[in-house]
Design a protein around this motif. Structure first.
Motif, PDB file in Angstrom:
ATOM      1  N   ALA A 343      36.699  49.047  39.807  1.00 22.11           N
ATOM      2  CA  ALA A 343      35.713  49.899  40.478  1.00 22.11           C
ATOM      3  C   ALA A 343      34.539  49.083  41.008  1.00 22.11           C
ATOM      4  O   ALA A 343      34.013  49.352  42.092  1.00 22.11           O
ATOM      5  N   HIS A 344      34.129  48.064  40.253  1.00 22.98           N
ATOM      6  CA  HIS A 344      32.989  47.231  40.651  1.00 22.98           C
ATOM      7  C   HIS A 344      33.020  45.961  39.813  1.00 22.98           C
ATOM      8  O   HIS A 344      33.429  45.993  38.646  1.00 22.98           O
ATOM      9  N   LEU A 345      32.610  44.861  40.408  1.00 24.17           N
ATOM     10  CA  LEU A 345      32.537  43.583  39.688  1.00 24.17           C
ATOM     11  C   LEU A 345      31.094  43.117  39.617  1.00 24.17           C
ATOM     12  O   LEU A 345      30.349  43.196  40.604  1.00 24.17           O
ATOM     13  N   TYR A 346      30.716  42.643  38.438  1.00 26.43           N
ATOM     14  CA  TYR A 346      29.415  42.001  38.248  1.00 26.43           C
ATOM     15  C   TYR A 346      29.661  40.510  38.007  1.00 26.43           C
ATOM     16  O   TYR A 346      30.376  40.133  37.062  1.00 26.43           O
ATOM     17  N   VAL A 354      28.141  23.343  32.785  1.00 23.73           N
ATOM     18  CA  VAL A 354      27.698  22.691  34.022  1.00 23.73           C
ATOM     19  C   VAL A 354      28.632  22.999  35.194  1.00 23.73           C
ATOM     20  O   VAL A 354      28.200  22.985  36.356  1.00 23.73           O
ATOM     21  N   ASN A 355      29.887  23.291  34.913  1.00 18.22           N
ATOM     22  CA  ASN A 355      30.847  23.542  35.991  1.00 18.22           C
ATOM     23  C   ASN A 355      31.004  25.015  36.328  1.00 18.22           C
ATOM     24  O   ASN A 355      31.981  25.406  36.966  1.00 18.22           O
ATOM     25  N   THR A 356      30.044  25.840  35.914  1.00 19.34           N
ATOM     26  CA  THR A 356      30.170  27.260  36.188  1.00 19.34           C
ATOM     27  C   THR A 356      29.954  27.557  37.671  1.00 19.34           C
ATOM     28  O   THR A 356      29.172  26.891  38.356  1.00 19.34           O
ATOM     29  N   LEU A 357      30.670  28.549  38.171  1.00 18.95           N
ATOM     30  CA  LEU A 357      30.310  29.141  39.453  1.00 18.95           C
ATOM     31  C   LEU A 357      29.039  29.946  39.260  1.00 18.95           C
ATOM     32  O   LEU A 357      28.840  30.555  38.207  1.00 18.95           O
ATOM     33  N   SER A 358      28.199  29.976  40.255  1.00 18.66           N
ATOM     34  CA  SER A 358      27.017  30.823  40.170  1.00 18.66           C
ATOM     35  C   SER A 358      27.437  32.285  40.268  1.00 18.66           C
ATOM     36  O   SER A 358      28.520  32.610  40.786  1.00 18.66           O
ATOM     37  N   ALA A 359      26.585  33.163  39.788  1.00 27.62           N
ATOM     38  CA  ALA A 359      26.849  34.597  39.910  1.00 27.62           C
ATOM     39  C   ALA A 359      27.018  34.985  41.374  1.00 27.62           C
ATOM     40  O   ALA A 359      27.896  35.788  41.722  1.00 27.62           O
ATOM     41  N   GLU A 360      26.214  34.375  42.236  1.00 22.33           N
ATOM     42  CA  GLU A 360      26.271  34.699  43.662  1.00 22.33           C
ATOM     43  C   GLU A 360      27.585  34.244  44.285  1.00 22.33           C
ATOM     44  O   GLU A 360      28.176  34.959  45.116  1.00 22.33           O
ATOM     45  N   VAL A 363      30.282  36.662  43.216  1.00 19.91           N
ATOM     46  CA  VAL A 363      30.162  37.900  43.989  1.00 19.91           C
ATOM     47  C   VAL A 363      30.733  37.704  45.397  1.00 19.91           C
ATOM     48  O   VAL A 363      31.449  38.566  45.926  1.00 19.91           O
ATOM     49  N   ALA A 364      30.434  36.567  46.010  1.00 18.51           N
ATOM     50  CA  ALA A 364      30.946  36.302  47.358  1.00 18.51           C
ATOM     51  C   ALA A 364      32.473  36.295  47.367  1.00 18.51           C
ATOM     52  O   ALA A 364      33.114  36.840  48.288  1.00 18.51           O
ATOM     53  N   ALA A 372      33.853  45.767  45.486  1.00 16.59           N
ATOM     54  CA  ALA A 372      32.411  45.982  45.433  1.00 16.59           C
ATOM     55  C   ALA A 372      31.869  45.074  44.340  1.00 16.59           C
ATOM     56  O   ALA A 372      32.452  44.985  43.253  1.00 16.59           O
ATOM     57  N   ALA A 373      30.764  44.381  44.600  1.00 17.09           N
ATOM     58  CA  ALA A 373      30.313  43.365  43.647  1.00 17.09           C
ATOM     59  C   ALA A 373      28.807  43.181  43.703  1.00 17.09           C
ATOM     60  O   ALA A 373      28.191  43.313  44.769  1.00 17.09           O
ATOM     61  N   THR A 374      28.245  42.821  42.542  1.00 15.03           N
ATOM     62  CA  THR A 374      26.811  42.623  42.388  1.00 15.03           C
ATOM     63  C   THR A 374      26.582  41.473  41.418  1.00 15.03           C
ATOM     64  O   THR A 374      27.281  41.397  40.399  1.00 15.03           O
ATOM     65  N   PRO A 375      25.619  40.593  41.665  1.00 16.69           N
ATOM     66  CA  PRO A 375      25.311  39.571  40.666  1.00 16.69           C
ATOM     67  C   PRO A 375      24.526  40.152  39.501  1.00 16.69           C
ATOM     68  O   PRO A 375      23.811  41.147  39.655  1.00 16.69           O
ATOM     69  N   ALA A 376      24.663  39.525  38.331  1.00 15.77           N
ATOM     70  CA  ALA A 376      23.895  39.925  37.151  1.00 15.77           C
ATOM     71  C   ALA A 376      23.379  38.675  36.465  1.00 15.77           C
ATOM     72  O   ALA A 376      24.021  37.619  36.507  1.00 15.77           O
ATOM     73  N   ASP A 377      22.229  38.802  35.821  1.00 20.00           N
ATOM     74  CA  ASP A 377      21.636  37.649  35.142  1.00 20.00           C
ATOM     75  C   ASP A 377      22.415  37.270  33.886  1.00 20.00           C
ATOM     76  O   ASP A 377      22.567  36.090  33.568  1.00 20.00           O
TER      77      ASP A 377
END
Length: 412
Positions: A343-346, A354-360, A363-364, A372-377
């Motif tokens: 339904a939606h991805l955060y 260190v090798n993490t993808l950013s939330a942004e 989402v992209a 449907a997607a939104t970044p979260a802290d």
């Protein structure tokens, strides 16, 4: 150990052989070894094997990677997690024997595990490959009792090759002369490579759909090989893919001479965290309220397919994903099969990785996959956002074993 030997991947066995020689070759005195390679299902396969063997009264060493919450999860001695004191002892001994020469974190910790295994009595040693097989640090046992190759798919292409045939060739590197090998479901091109190596080495194969079959029928697991048919409960590990993993485990146990009760215990008593695990207690569960909270550490396209298949079998609830992945993974391939079920991805970043993808970036990728997607802290803030919008949702935290480990720590 991480500061002394950074977490890098450098596939060669030279450093491992040198250190093993300095320690008197502990790999030569291990209890009978079952060596497991493959892209997906290695950990679940090992967990089921351990459950079955222990139900039969056998003691087992087990080596797995990566760990989720504590390094000790990687090393089980005769069924118990290695103690702080003994872990420190064998790591210190390996460090002294290494003499300051270059070696990777995975290599020296694998040697420490082998040293502990060699010095502790047990009936079997279960070794899970870290990466690939042919040049993996675990591939130092000359004559295991059995090898297993779980399904091979695209992952770690920068190290293992760009085609299924190349990757299967690396996995098939664990096959040893004259040693039986159980082979899970494979692509035609992957199986051709595995069969060719086995033929060269005279290794008897037990191949899915040739020598053994497994399927789900009327809520039961049905297994068949040349010795007969078994009608068993479904695996307690959730997902259609676990039926195939269970089939490989049953084939392995029957090859080793174990009875039907052992096979049933293997598939019904196994515990393996972060593989479509329903979290039922803890601070994050409390934060989710009436929403279901699930956790999975799968991180490649095949894992995405497996999760999607599992979601179709669960009760019909809107599913919200909280996803964090490494930048070394094929996030598009992972998300593609999940888009129709979400339904939606955060998107979240993985804390302290260190090798993490950013939330942004996550989402992209989700938007590109049609979600449907939104970044979260944080995971917690994403849970709050989801439950505020849909209190009766299903929440799936997914994308990485490293994220899963942080979640299990946070959830107590």
């Amino acid at each position: 150990m991480m500061s002394l030997h950074p977490k890098i991947i450098d596939l060669t066995l030279d450093r491992v052989w040198r250190l093993l020689a300095a320690l008197g070759h502990p790999e030569r005195t291990l209890p009978p070894v079952i060596h497991i390679a493959g892209t997906n299902g290695k950990g679940s396969t090992q967990a089921m094997l351990r459950a079955g063997l222990e139900s039969a009264g056998k003691t087992t060493h087990a080596y797995t990677s990566p760990h989720l919450a504590r390094f000790h999860e990687r090393i089980r001695l005769a069924g118990e997690l290695i103690t702080d004191a003994y872990l420190t002892e064998v790591l210190d001994e390996c460090e002294r024997a290494n003499g300051g020469i270059g070696i990777t974190y995975f290599e020296i910790t694998t040697v420490a595990a082998l040293l502990a295994f060699a010095r502790t009595p047990a009936d079997y040693t279960l070794l899970e490959v870290g990466l690939g097989g042919r040049l993996d640090a675990t591939n130092v046992v000359e004559k295991p009792a059995l090898t297993i190759i779980t399904p091979v798919s695209l992952d770690h292409q920068s190290y293992l090759g760009d085609t299924l045939a190349q990757i299967a060739g690396e996995k098939a590197g664990i096959i040893k002369r004259g040693v039986p090998c159980v082979v899970g479901p494979q692509s035609d091109e992957g199986l051709e490579v595995i069969e060719a190596r086995a033929n060269r080495l005279g290794a008897p194969l037990m191949v899915y759909s040739q020598h053994w079959h497994v399927w789900e029928e009327r809520g039961r697991l049905v297994y068949q090989d040349e010795t007969g048919l078994l009608d068993l409960p479904l695996p307690n590990l959730i997902g259609a893919h676990q039926v195939q993993n269970a089939g490989g485990v049953i084939a392995a146990l029957r090859t080793l001479g174990f009875d039907n009760d052992t096979c049933e215990a293997a598939i019904t008593r196994a515990q393996w965290p972060a593989r479509m695990q329903r979290l039922k207690h803890g601070p994050l569960v409390d934060a989710a309220g009436p929403a279901e909270l699930w956790l999975d550490g799968g991180h490649n396209p095949a894992a995405g397919d497996a999760i999607a298949e599992t979601l179709t079998r669960l009760p019909n609830l809107p599913t919200y994903m909280i996803c964090g992945m490494l930048n070394t993974k094929d996030i598009g391939g992972y998300l593609a099969p999940l888009a129709a079920h979400t339904a939606h991805l955060y998107g979240v970043s993985i804390p302290k990785e260190v090798n993490t993808l950013s939330a942004e970036d996550t989402v992209a990728a989700a938007l590109k996959a049609g979600m449907a997607a939104t970044p979260a802290d944080t995971v917690l803030s994403a849970i709050h956002s989801i439950t505020k919008a849909d209190p009766a949702a299903r929440i799936l935290i997914c994308g990485s074993l490293y994220l899963a480990g942080r979640v299990l720590q946070q959830n107590g």
